[in-house]
Scaffold this motif. Structure first.
Motif, PDB file in Angstrom:
ATOM      1  N   SER A 230      43.427  36.913  38.442  1.00 44.30           N
ATOM      2  CA  SER A 230      43.265  37.144  37.008  1.00 44.30           C
ATOM      3  C   SER A 230      44.325  38.116  36.496  1.00 44.30           C
ATOM      4  O   SER A 230      44.866  38.941  37.256  1.00 44.30           O
ATOM      5  N   ASP A 231      44.606  38.040  35.207  1.00 47.58           N
ATOM      6  CA  ASP A 231      45.559  38.971  34.600  1.00 47.58           C
ATOM      7  C   ASP A 231      45.056  40.407  34.733  1.00 47.58           C
ATOM      8  O   ASP A 231      45.858  41.341  34.891  1.00 47.58           O
ATOM      9  N   GLU A 232      43.742  40.588  34.657  1.00 46.66           N
ATOM     10  CA  GLU A 232      43.188  41.929  34.788  1.00 46.66           C
ATOM     11  C   GLU A 232      43.514  42.513  36.165  1.00 46.66           C
ATOM     12  O   GLU A 232      43.876  43.698  36.278  1.00 46.66           O
ATOM     13  N   GLU A 233      43.413  41.699  37.214  1.00 45.85           N
ATOM     14  CA  GLU A 233      43.748  42.183  38.554  1.00 45.85           C
ATOM     15  C   GLU A 233      45.247  42.459  38.680  1.00 45.85           C
ATOM     16  O   GLU A 233      45.652  43.414  39.349  1.00 45.85           O
ATOM     17  N   LEU A 234      46.054  41.645  38.046  1.00 45.52           N
ATOM     18  CA  LEU A 234      47.497  41.896  38.084  1.00 45.52           C
ATOM     19  C   LEU A 234      47.845  43.197  37.361  1.00 45.52           C
ATOM     20  O   LEU A 234      48.725  43.945  37.802  1.00 45.52           O
ATOM     21  N   ARG A 235      47.128  43.476  36.285  1.00 49.92           N
ATOM     22  CA  ARG A 235      47.391  44.727  35.556  1.00 49.92           C
ATOM     23  C   ARG A 235      46.972  45.953  36.360  1.00 49.92           C
ATOM     24  O   ARG A 235      47.405  47.071  36.067  1.00 49.92           O
ATOM     25  N   GLN A 236      46.132  45.741  37.386  1.00 46.15           N
ATOM     26  CA  GLN A 236      45.692  46.855  38.227  1.00 46.15           C
ATOM     27  C   GLN A 236      46.682  47.193  39.344  1.00 46.15           C
ATOM     28  O   GLN A 236      46.510  48.203  40.032  1.00 46.15           O
ATOM     29  N   LEU A 237      47.695  46.370  39.530  1.00 43.91           N
ATOM     30  CA  LEU A 237      48.637  46.607  40.635  1.00 43.91           C
ATOM     31  C   LEU A 237      49.263  48.002  40.604  1.00 43.91           C
ATOM     32  O   LEU A 237      49.323  48.677  41.645  1.00 43.91           O
ATOM     33  N   ARG A 242      51.233  52.993  43.861  1.00 43.08           N
ATOM     34  CA  ARG A 242      51.987  53.900  42.991  1.00 43.08           C
ATOM     35  C   ARG A 242      53.412  53.432  42.770  1.00 43.08           C
ATOM     36  O   ARG A 242      53.989  53.633  41.701  1.00 43.08           O
ATOM     37  N   GLU A 243      53.995  52.847  43.787  1.00 44.58           N
ATOM     38  CA  GLU A 243      55.333  52.270  43.704  1.00 44.58           C
ATOM     39  C   GLU A 243      55.276  50.860  44.278  1.00 44.58           C
ATOM     40  O   GLU A 243      54.371  50.547  45.073  1.00 44.58           O
ATOM     41  N   PRO A 244      56.231  49.997  43.925  1.00 45.68           N
ATOM     42  CA  PRO A 244      56.153  48.610  44.400  1.00 45.68           C
ATOM     43  C   PRO A 244      56.190  48.462  45.912  1.00 45.68           C
ATOM     44  O   PRO A 244      55.684  47.479  46.450  1.00 45.68           O
ATOM     45  N   MET A 245      56.759  49.452  46.620  1.00 43.08           N
ATOM     46  CA  MET A 245      56.848  49.347  48.072  1.00 43.08           C
ATOM     47  C   MET A 245      55.867  50.291  48.777  1.00 43.08           C
ATOM     48  O   MET A 245      55.980  50.543  49.972  1.00 43.08           O
ATOM     49  N   THR A 246      54.891  50.814  48.037  1.00 45.80           N
ATOM     50  CA  THR A 246      53.887  51.711  48.615  1.00 45.80           C
ATOM     51  C   THR A 246      52.979  50.964  49.599  1.00 45.80           C
ATOM     52  O   THR A 246      52.596  49.820  49.356  1.00 45.80           O
ATOM     53  N   LEU A 302      52.746  45.074  49.154  1.00 42.93           N
ATOM     54  CA  LEU A 302      53.084  43.972  48.268  1.00 42.93           C
ATOM     55  C   LEU A 302      54.253  43.172  48.829  1.00 42.93           C
ATOM     56  O   LEU A 302      55.180  43.740  49.401  1.00 42.93           O
ATOM     57  N   THR A 303      54.192  41.873  48.666  1.00 42.04           N
ATOM     58  CA  THR A 303      55.332  41.021  49.007  1.00 42.04           C
ATOM     59  C   THR A 303      56.383  41.161  47.906  1.00 42.04           C
ATOM     60  O   THR A 303      56.122  41.770  46.854  1.00 42.04           O
ATOM     61  N   PRO A 304      57.586  40.609  48.093  1.00 46.62           N
ATOM     62  CA  PRO A 304      58.572  40.642  46.997  1.00 46.62           C
ATOM     63  C   PRO A 304      58.031  40.060  45.693  1.00 46.62           C
ATOM     64  O   PRO A 304      58.305  40.594  44.611  1.00 46.62           O
ATOM     65  N   LEU A 305      57.228  38.978  45.782  1.00 44.01           N
ATOM     66  CA  LEU A 305      56.628  38.417  44.575  1.00 44.01           C
ATOM     67  C   LEU A 305      55.615  39.391  43.983  1.00 44.01           C
ATOM     68  O   LEU A 305      55.534  39.566  42.760  1.00 44.01           O
ATOM     69  N   GLY A 306      54.847  40.018  44.838  1.00 41.97           N
ATOM     70  CA  GLY A 306      53.894  41.018  44.376  1.00 41.97           C
ATOM     71  C   GLY A 306      54.590  42.188  43.695  1.00 41.97           C
ATOM     72  O   GLY A 306      54.108  42.728  42.691  1.00 41.97           O
ATOM     73  N   GLN A 307      55.738  42.591  44.236  1.00 43.89           N
ATOM     74  CA  GLN A 307      56.504  43.674  43.627  1.00 43.89           C
ATOM     75  C   GLN A 307      57.002  43.287  42.239  1.00 43.89           C
ATOM     76  O   GLN A 307      57.055  44.118  41.327  1.00 43.89           O
ATOM     77  N   LEU A 308      57.346  42.004  42.073  1.00 43.52           N
ATOM     78  CA  LEU A 308      57.781  41.532  40.755  1.00 43.52           C
ATOM     79  C   LEU A 308      56.640  41.652  39.753  1.00 43.52           C
ATOM     80  O   LEU A 308      56.823  42.153  38.626  1.00 43.52           O
ATOM     81  N   TYR A 309      55.426  41.227  40.161  1.00 47.55           N
ATOM     82  CA  TYR A 309      54.292  41.327  39.245  1.00 47.55           C
ATOM     83  C   TYR A 309      53.902  42.790  39.010  1.00 47.55           C
ATOM     84  O   TYR A 309      53.399  43.129  37.935  1.00 47.55           O
ATOM     85  N   TRP A 310      54.118  43.657  39.989  1.00 47.29           N
ATOM     86  CA  TRP A 310      53.902  45.096  39.796  1.00 47.29           C
ATOM     87  C   TRP A 310      54.798  45.599  38.674  1.00 47.29           C
ATOM     88  O   TRP A 310      54.362  46.340  37.785  1.00 47.29           O
TER      89      TRP A 310
END
Length: 318
Positions: A230-237, A242-246, A302-310
């Motif tokens: 969900s978009d709500e879960e993506l907004r929680q990233l 704290r950082e995309p590579m945390t 987070l994967t690279p894709l996850g970092q993008l959504y972060w």
């Protein structure tokens, strides 16, 4: 506007074009959650009706009215014709020197319209000629002549035929599967680029090859399906990482089966992580099993894709 022509005066009649048109209209009218999507108008040769060039041309001009500023979509299933006059959408009475409606005319209408986006789906022979600078059969070029916002998804290349199998066009069967969720991104959005990628992958070993031409500033969805996350879960990233590579450390308290130590707030996060992992946004520090990450107090990232959504969530773009 959804067009399906089975019946022709001179050309061989087809069997699946009306079924194609009806199925596409039913799919596009509603999103997967049943909310309203496109308002579809069907034009078919059902029950002996004749879809002639004047009829099709009049409906095309009305559909691509220059005063309409929303999103317009045209789907055509029927015969395509390639002659010295160029590539055409073949109509009921089509003949050698008057095949029907030129594909160039269709693209010109799309280019002149004020619609924000115009999506053109052509399931017919020689469909890939649409949007190219063609004068005669032997001189089809690959350069698309499209204004911004116009996209063409064609069933075959400029010199290729398009085929029917099991009551549907080969291409349309793939389009329908893509619209049903096969081409949806993790947010459930189905774009024309996603449909092309889906169809291209499946048709890779076949002679028929789809064509995608677009001058789009963004990949607008044409249908919404159930999202993986969900978009709500993506907004929680950004809150979880704290950082995309945390690295996020888990513990037994995140696994609900450990009733004596499970913490409800942790269990909620753990279930969200499962969905993120399924969507390809999150990976385990070791192996693939989140359960063992919790048991062994190991971490996830987070994967690279996850970092993008972060980054998108951090920028307020979700």
């Amino acid at each position: 506007m959804i067009v399906g022509i089975n019946d022709y005066a001179s050309a061989p009649c087809l069997s699946g074009c009306i079924a194609d048109a009806v199925a596409v209209a039913q799919c596009l009218e509603r999103n997967e959650d049943k909310t309203v999507n496109f308002r579809c108008e069907l034009l078919t040769s059902e029950k002996g009706g004749m879809v002639t060039a004047p009829v099709l041309r009049q409906r095309l001009h009305a559909h691509l009215d220059q005063n309409f500023t929303g999103d317009a979509l045209l789907y055509f299933s029927g015969h395509g014709a390639a002659t010295s006059l160029g590539a055409h959408l073949l109509t009921y009475e089509g003949a050698q020197f008057s095949p029907g409606v030129p594909m160039r005319e269709l693209v010109d209408l799309a280019n002149r319209s004020r619609a924000r986006n115009v999506f053109i789906f052509l399931d017919c022979c020689y469909a890939g000629a649409a949007g190219s600078d063609e004068e005669v059969v032997g001189s089809f070029e690959n350069e698309a002549k499209l204004r911004e916002g116009v996209t063409i998804l064609a069933a075959a290349r400029p010199r290729q035929g398009a085929h029917e199998v099991a009551g549907h066009g080969v291409f349309t069967r793939l389009v329908l599967a893509a619209l049903a969720g096969g081409a949806a991104d993790i947010r459930g959005r189905v774009s024309t680029a996603g449909i092309y990628a889906y169809a291209d992958a499946v048709l890779g070993a076949l002679d028929q090859r789809p064509i995608y031409k677009s001058h789009a500033a963004s990949l607008e969805p044409i249908r919404l399906c159930r999202p993986t996350v969900s978009d709500e879960e993506l907004r929680q990233l950004p809150t979880l990482f704290r950082e995309p590579m945390t690295r996020y450390s888990l513990a037994p308290s995140y696994e609900e089966t450990f009733e004596d130590v499970a913490v409800p707030e942790h269990v909620v996060v753990f279930k969200a992580f499962k969905r993120l992992q399924t969507a390809g946004l999150l990976r385990c520090e070791v192996g693939q099993d989140l359960y063992w990450m919790a048991v062994r107090s190991q971490g996830v990232e987070l994967t690279p894709l996850g970092q993008l959504y972060w980054e998108l969530a951090t920028a307020g773009q979700i």
